[in-house]
Scaffold this motif. Structure first.
Motif, short mmCIF file in Angstrom:
data_model
loop_
_atom_site.label_atom_id
_atom_site.label_comp_id
_atom_site.label_asym_id
_atom_site.label_seq_id
_atom_site.Cartn_x
_atom_site.Cartn_y
_atom_site.Cartn_z
N TRP A 47 50.10 42.96 30.48
CA TRP A 47 49.10 43.13 31.53
C TRP A 47 49.80 43.45 32.84
O TRP A 47 49.62 42.79 33.86
CB TRP A 47 48.25 41.88 31.67
CG TRP A 47 47.40 41.55 30.48
CD1 TRP A 47 47.07 42.36 29.43
CD2 TRP A 47 46.76 40.30 30.22
NE1 TRP A 47 46.27 41.69 28.54
CE2 TRP A 47 46.06 40.42 29.00
CE3 TRP A 47 46.71 39.08 30.89
CZ2 TRP A 47 45.31 39.39 28.45
CZ3 TRP A 47 45.98 38.05 30.35
CH2 TRP A 47 45.28 38.20 29.14
N LEU A 92 48.59 45.75 41.53
CA LEU A 92 47.18 45.71 41.95
C LEU A 92 46.48 47.05 41.79
O LEU A 92 45.25 47.09 41.69
CB LEU A 92 47.08 45.24 43.40
CG LEU A 92 47.51 43.79 43.65
CD1 LEU A 92 47.52 43.49 45.14
CD2 LEU A 92 46.63 42.81 42.89
N GLY A 133 41.35 47.05 33.39
CA GLY A 133 40.68 46.49 34.56
C GLY A 133 41.62 45.75 35.49
O GLY A 133 42.82 46.02 35.54
N ASP A 134 41.08 44.79 36.20
CA ASP A 134 41.78 44.04 37.24
C ASP A 134 42.80 43.09 36.60
O ASP A 134 42.43 42.08 35.99
CB ASP A 134 40.73 43.27 38.05
CG ASP A 134 41.29 42.49 39.21
OD1 ASP A 134 42.48 42.09 39.18
OD2 ASP A 134 40.53 42.25 40.16
N LEU A 136 44.98 41.07 37.98
CA LEU A 136 45.01 39.75 38.61
C LEU A 136 43.90 38.87 38.04
O LEU A 136 44.12 37.71 37.67
CB LEU A 136 44.87 39.89 40.12
CG LEU A 136 45.12 38.64 40.95
CD1 LEU A 136 46.53 38.11 40.75
CD2 LEU A 136 44.88 38.96 42.43
N GLU A 137 42.72 39.43 37.91
CA GLU A 137 41.59 38.69 37.35
C GLU A 137 41.83 38.36 35.88
O GLU A 137 41.47 37.27 35.41
CB GLU A 137 40.29 39.49 37.52
CG GLU A 137 39.06 38.79 37.01
CD GLU A 137 38.73 37.48 37.72
OE1 GLU A 137 37.93 36.70 37.16
OE2 GLU A 137 39.27 37.20 38.81
N LEU A 138 42.45 39.26 35.15
CA LEU A 138 42.77 39.01 33.75
C LEU A 138 43.69 37.79 33.62
O LEU A 138 43.47 36.93 32.77
CB LEU A 138 43.45 40.25 33.17
CG LEU A 138 43.28 40.56 31.70
CD1 LEU A 138 41.83 40.65 31.29
CD2 LEU A 138 44.00 41.87 31.37
N HIS A 139 44.68 37.71 34.49
CA HIS A 139 45.58 36.55 34.49
C HIS A 139 44.80 35.27 34.83
O HIS A 139 44.97 34.24 34.17
CB HIS A 139 46.72 36.75 35.50
CG HIS A 139 47.85 37.55 34.96
ND1 HIS A 139 47.83 38.93 34.89
CD2 HIS A 139 49.05 37.17 34.47
CE1 HIS A 139 48.96 39.35 34.37
NE2 HIS A 139 49.73 38.31 34.11
N ARG A 140 43.95 35.34 35.85
CA ARG A 140 43.18 34.16 36.25
C ARG A 140 42.29 33.69 35.10
O ARG A 140 42.27 32.50 34.77
CB ARG A 140 42.33 34.46 37.49
CG ARG A 140 41.67 33.18 38.05
CD ARG A 140 40.56 33.49 39.03
NE ARG A 140 39.43 34.15 38.42
CZ ARG A 140 38.53 33.55 37.61
NH1 ARG A 140 38.65 32.28 37.31
NH2 ARG A 140 37.53 34.23 37.09
N GLU A 141 41.57 34.62 34.49
CA GLU A 141 40.66 34.25 33.40
C GLU A 141 41.41 33.63 32.22
O GLU A 141 40.87 32.78 31.52
CB GLU A 141 39.88 35.48 32.92
CG GLU A 141 38.82 35.94 33.89
CD GLU A 141 38.17 37.25 33.47
OE1 GLU A 141 38.57 37.83 32.43
OE2 GLU A 141 37.26 37.70 34.19
#
Length: 184
Positions: A47, A92, A133-134, A136-141
Motif C-alpha cells: 500500500w 499521499l 484509493g487513499d 493513509l485511510e487504508l492504513h488507518r482502517e
C-alpha cells in the motif's frame, strides 16, 4: 484493499496491464522469472508507491513484550509501517491500482514464512485494475500505524534486532544511513 477468497493481488501504478508475464525483477535475488502477487496477510506491504522505501514490523507469536514496547510503542497496535518524510507527498498523491488474480497458478514463495506468491506462466487478471484509493485511510482502517521518519535506518536496525516479524522493501531508495560521529 485485500484479496477475496481464491484471489491474490498485484499492486501497480499502471492501470492498463492485460496479462502478467513472468519476468526477473530488477530487485530479484533469484534468476527465475515469475509473476508476483501477495495474499491477504502481505497485501499491506504494497500500500505504497512502488519505489517508496518502507520498513515494516508486526507482532508474531514469539514477539516479546519488551520488543513490542520498544519498536511498536504504546498505542502502536500490532503493526507499524515506516516511511521517510521525503516520500510523504508521493505517498499521499500516488494513483495505485490492484489487480485481482486467480490463486490457481500461484505457489507460496519465501522461507521460512512465505512473503509472496509466484507463478511461472502468464496470468490474466480476473478483471480490470481497481483503484486502491487513499493509502493513509487504508492504513488507518487496517489498524496499521504509519510512522514518518527523517531516516529509516535506526528504525530498521531496531526492527531486525527484535523478535517482531518484519519486511523492508525498496530500502535501497532510502536516504543514506547517517554517519556515526567521529571518535576523538
Amino acid at each position: 484493499m485485500r484479496p477475496r477468497p481464491g484471489e491474490v493481488l498485484h499492486f501497480s501504478e499502471d492501470p492498463a496491464i492485460t496479462v502478467f508475464r513472468p519476468h526477473v525483477a530488477a530487485t530479484a535475488r533469484q534468476s527465475e522469472a515469475y509473476v508476483w502477487a501477495v495474499d491477504d496477510v502481505r497485501a499491506p506491504d504494497y500500500w505504497f508507491p512502488r519505489q517508496c522505501p518502507r520498513a515494516m514490523a508486526w507482532t508474531v507469536p514469539g514477539t516479546s513484550e519488551t520488543d513490542r514496547e520498544r519498536v511498536l510503542g504504546p498505542g502502536g497496535g500490532e503493526r507499524v509501517h515506516a516511511i521517510e518524510y521525503g516520500w510523504v507527498q508521493r505517498f499521499l498523491s500516488v494513483e495505485l491500482f490492484a489487480y485481482r488474480l486467480p490463486t490457481a497458478p500461484f505457489r507460496p514463495f519465501g522461507e521460512p514464512v512465505p512473503h509472496a506468491h509466484v507463478a511461472v506462466e502468464p496470468v490474466e487478471p480476473l478483471g480490470p485494475a481497481e483503484p486502491v484509493g487513499d493509502l493513509l485511510e487504508l492504513h488507518r482502517e487496517a489498524g496499521i500505524q504509519l510512522r514518518v521518519l527523517d531516516n529509516l535506518w535506526a528504525f530498521w536496525d531496531a526492527v531486525i534486532d527484535s523478535t517482531l516479524g518484519f519486511s523492508g522493501i525498496r530500502l535501497g531508495n532510502a536516504a543514506p544511513r547517517p554517519q556515526l560521529p567521529a571518535r576523538s
